[in-house]
Write an enzyme that holds these catalytic residues in place. Structure first.
Site, PDB file in Angstrom:
ATOM      1  N   LYS A 157       0.834  -1.203   0.000  1.00 48.61           N
ATOM      2  CA  LYS A 157       0.000   0.000   0.000  1.00 48.61           C
ATOM      3  C   LYS A 157       0.870   1.256   0.000  1.00 48.61           C
ATOM      4  O   LYS A 157       0.678   2.174  -0.776  1.00 48.61           O
ATOM      5  CB  LYS A 157      -0.897  -0.042   1.241  1.00 48.61           C
ATOM      6  N   GLU A 199      10.597  -4.686   4.537  1.00 47.76           N
ATOM      7  CA  GLU A 199      10.702  -6.078   4.097  1.00 47.76           C
ATOM      8  C   GLU A 199      10.370  -6.216   2.618  1.00 47.76           C
ATOM      9  O   GLU A 199      11.088  -6.858   1.845  1.00 47.76           O
ATOM     10  CB  GLU A 199       9.732  -6.966   4.904  1.00 47.76           C
ATOM     11  N   GLY A 231      -4.921  -2.314   5.343  1.00 44.05           N
ATOM     12  CA  GLY A 231      -4.125  -3.452   4.861  1.00 44.05           C
ATOM     13  C   GLY A 231      -4.807  -4.789   5.108  1.00 44.05           C
ATOM     14  O   GLY A 231      -4.934  -5.624   4.209  1.00 44.05           O
ATOM     15  N   ARG A 232      -5.262  -5.015   6.348  1.00 42.16           N
ATOM     16  CA  ARG A 232      -5.849  -6.325   6.676  1.00 42.16           C
ATOM     17  C   ARG A 232      -7.267  -6.489   6.153  1.00 42.16           C
ATOM     18  O   ARG A 232      -7.893  -7.512   6.368  1.00 42.16           O
ATOM     19  CB  ARG A 232      -5.773  -6.569   8.188  1.00 42.16           C
ATOM     20  N   GLU A 250      -4.662  -7.430  15.365  1.00 43.42           N
ATOM     21  CA  GLU A 250      -4.170  -6.105  14.978  1.00 43.42           C
ATOM     22  C   GLU A 250      -5.293  -5.068  15.070  1.00 43.42           C
ATOM     23  O   GLU A 250      -5.053  -3.897  15.334  1.00 43.42           O
ATOM     24  CB  GLU A 250      -3.592  -6.133  13.555  1.00 43.42           C
ATOM     25  N   LYS A 261       9.501  -1.048  14.410  1.00 42.30           N
ATOM     26  CA  LYS A 261      10.046  -0.658  13.095  1.00 42.30           C
ATOM     27  C   LYS A 261      11.147   0.393  13.276  1.00 42.30           C
ATOM     28  O   LYS A 261      12.198   0.326  12.652  1.00 42.30           O
ATOM     29  CB  LYS A 261       8.942  -0.022  12.234  1.00 42.30           C
TER      30      LYS A 261
HETATM   31  C1  G6Q Z   1      -2.596  -4.099   8.021  1.00 41.35           C
HETATM   32  C2  G6Q Z   1      -1.353  -3.468   8.404  1.00 41.35           C
HETATM   33  C3  G6Q Z   1      -0.113  -4.150   7.898  1.00 41.35           C
HETATM   34  C4  G6Q Z   1       0.249  -3.815   6.453  1.00 41.35           C
HETATM   35  C5  G6Q Z   1       1.702  -4.225   6.220  1.00 41.35           C
HETATM   36  C6  G6Q Z   1       2.145  -3.980   4.810  1.00 41.35           C
HETATM   37  O1  G6Q Z   1      -3.684  -3.699   8.317  1.00 41.35           O
HETATM   38  O2  G6Q Z   1      -1.409  -2.137   8.091  1.00 41.35           O
HETATM   39  O3  G6Q Z   1      -0.160  -5.544   8.026  1.00 41.35           O
HETATM   40  O4  G6Q Z   1      -0.610  -4.446   5.572  1.00 41.35           O
HETATM   41  O5  G6Q Z   1       2.515  -3.552   7.120  1.00 41.35           O
HETATM   42  O6  G6Q Z   1       2.049  -2.626   4.487  1.00 41.35           O
HETATM   43  P1  G6Q Z   1       2.226  -2.149   3.014  1.00 41.35           P
HETATM   44  O7  G6Q Z   1       1.118  -2.738   2.201  1.00 41.35           O
HETATM   45  O8  G6Q Z   1       2.174  -0.652   3.055  1.00 41.35           O
HETATM   46  O9  G6Q Z   1       3.557  -2.658   2.530  1.00 41.35           O
END
Ligand code: G6Q
Length: 549
Positions: free
Chosen positions: A210, A216, A270-271, A356, A515
């Site tokens: 995102k 990573e 994200g989730r 989360e 982080k």
């Molecule tokens: C989900 C979180 C987290 C996120 C990852 C990857 O709700 O926000 O799991 O999806 O940290 O983030 P990016 O998609 O920005 O790489």
């Protein structure tokens, strides 16, 4: 609904529940069943193609009535409607929460700030349709003219778990000449394991992030790029690297043609992003028609969540029961037990979704919450767990509520295995609920002509206290539609629990500190770098790593 539940405060409803708990804590589930032959009928129902049996729980009609009154007092319905309307309910990030819009029918409107966001959603879906069809048909070719055979999704957290879980869950629907790989960990072992055996000329990388800044994912994306460039050329990168992101600038800086970028929006957490372009690997795997069925299954659950009365609302009931245990029975974990091998990653997916979202200890206003919030979510596919940790469920000191999930019809022809799988699933919930009294143990052992001495010695060991609660969720069959509904069910369950605890379920500030510290330590691992101030443990570990490098 009791007369004035909407006018009373959550605190009043909680105190009514506390009084009710004084009795409920002494109930025996087996007695509840023995005294009511209609219990299964009264505490089970169907929604969006899923069937929920919640009869093996420490509840009666009054419990449900008090719990739903509590939900009303917390203004659950108003808050649910605010989410669907696109209000900025993620207050700490100032964002709307609109994953539900991603699964609207194509002709529906979703007006947010005067704009119909469904037009943007449908235009991205159309691009996913074209691209996935090209990969599936082989008309999209790699640099040597060969078709793509291997798709590697590089992403982590919400940009990994959804695609990985759903591609595994819908395995029988996956096009057989395509292989899917999910590279998430910033661990060279994972890179080696995932790239081993792949050919650059037939491999497509989907860089899913995102933000397009996640350490990573960026490190792994660069490793994949270097691996590709050992054989492929810079000019052929566009045929082998696509991105899913909200950050076009960073995608272009990485070297991916923004024509090959599938966008989504900041109102998709994200989730909660599997329904967006983050679902690209799934769309390629199962084809667009099935992907649309997956969205439609989730939409059916959205409608149910919006329209069904709370007493017959599946996400609401799941949430209320789970919160009843967490808050009053002080249970500390919740087991997810899918009796379906293809759902093996579902517990891991739910771990992120629940922990989360609701693993927080302050309210939306930043005040301390005085009750336990999200429990530990764990689990794996049955029956394997029975031969590992189920011992603790039956005879350990903690009561752990279980969600059993299974499908009545399999996607295979191994009839005996399927019958055995179902028998085990149903037997576990029965055994947990009913247990086995010392008297029953004695009668069994006497029937086997065991000596009295042995009976006395083993009585306590063979005794099962029972009275352990569970839900059972039945799918007709695991299909794109039912999987969509199942995921949406748990998403809304998490939302309801967030409302009950007054939590912002859509931020995740708790992942930030690690982080920042990791970035600091990263530079200190270099041999000549100065090591900043740490505790002796952290400094000692850094020194050990420097000596070893
Ligand atoms: C989900 C979180 C987290 C996120 C990852 C990857 O709700 O926000 O799991 O999806 O940290 O983030 P990016 O998609 O920005 O790489």
């Amino acid at each position: 609904m009791s007369k004035h539940s909407q006018d009373t405060s959550p605190a009043d409803q909680l105190s009514a529940l506390a009084t009710h708990y004084e009795q409920a804590q002494h109930w025996q589930l087996s007695t509840l069943f023995d005294s009511d032959s209609k219990r299964f009928d009264r505490f089970s129902f169907e929604a969006a193609g899923l069937f929920l049996d919640f009869s093996k729980n420490h509840i009666n009609d009054q419990t449900i009535s008090l719990l739903t009154d509590w939900a009303r007092a917390c203004q659950l319905e108003e808050q649910r409607d605010a989410m669907f309307r696109g209000e900025a309910i993620n207050t700490t990030e100032g964002r709307a929460v609109l994953h539900t819009a991603l699964r609207l029918p194509s002709n529906a409107k979703c007006i947010v700030d005067g704009k119909d966001i469904n037009q943007d959603i449908q235009s991205v879906l159309a691009r996913i349709d074209t691209f996935s069809a090209a990969i599936r048909s082989g008309s999209w070719q790699g640099y040597s003219g060969k078709r793509i055979t291997d798709i590697v999704n590089i992403g982590i957290g919400g940009s990994d778990l959804g695609p990985a879980m759903t591609c595994a869950a819908l395995r029988p629907f996956v096009q057989t000449d395509l292989r899917f790989h999910f590279l998430s960990n910033v661990d060279g072992h994972d890179i080696d394991a995932k790239l081993n055996g792949l050919q650059p000329e037939t491999t497509l990388f989907i860089i899913a992030s995102k933000t397009f800044t996640t350490q990573e994912t960026m490190l792994n994306a660069h490793a994949a790029r270097d691996w590709f460039l050992q054989n492929g050329s810079l000019s052929s990168l566009a045929q082998h690297f696509v991105a899913v992101s909200t950050n076009a600038k960073a995608v272009a800086a990485f070297g991916i043609d923004t024509n090959n970028m599938f966008p989504f929006w900041d109102w998709v957490g994200g989730r909660y992003s599997i329904w967006s372009a983050i679902g690209l690997p799934l769309a390629i795997a199962i084809g667009m028609q099935h992907f649309r069925e997956f969205l439609a299954g989730a939409h059916a659950m959205d409608k149910h969540f919006q329209q069904a009365p709370l007493e017959r609302n599946m996400p609401v009931i799941l949430a209320l029961i789970a919160t009843w245990y967490r808050q009053f029975f002080q249970t500390s974990s919740q087991l997810i037990a899918p009796y379906h091998q293809d759902l093996q990653l579902f517990p891991t997916y739910l771990q992120q979704l629940e922990m989360e979202s609701n693993g927080k200890r302050v309210t939306r206003d930043g005040k301390a919450i005085n009750s336990p919030t999200a429990p530990i979510i764990w689990g794996s596919a049955g029956t394997n767990g029975q031969h590992a940790y189920f011992q603790l469920l039956h005879q350990g000191t903690d009561a752990i509520p279980v969600d059993f999930i299974t499908a009545l019809k399999p996607s295979h022809t191994h009839h005996q295995q399927h019958q055995a799988l179902l028998a085990n699933c149903f037997a576990q919930s029965e055994a947990l609920m009913r247990g086995k009294s010392e008297e029953e143990v004695r009668i069994d052992m006497q029937a086997q002509q065991q000596p009295e001495e042995k009976i006395s010695a083993l009585l306590a060991h063979k005794h099962f206290a029972g009275n352990r609660p569970s839900n059972t969720l039945l799918l007709e069959k695991l299909t794109p539609t039912s999987l969509g509904a199942l995921i949406a069910l748990y998403e809304h369950k998490v939302f309801v629990q967030g409302v009950l605890w007054d939590i912002n379920s859509f931020d995740q500030w708790g992942v930030e500190l690690g982080k920042i510290l990791a970035n600091r330590i990263l530079s200190e691992l270099e041999p000549q770098a100065e090591i900043g101030k740490h505790d002796s443990s952290t400094s000692g570990l850094i020194a050990k790593a420097r000596q070893a490098s």
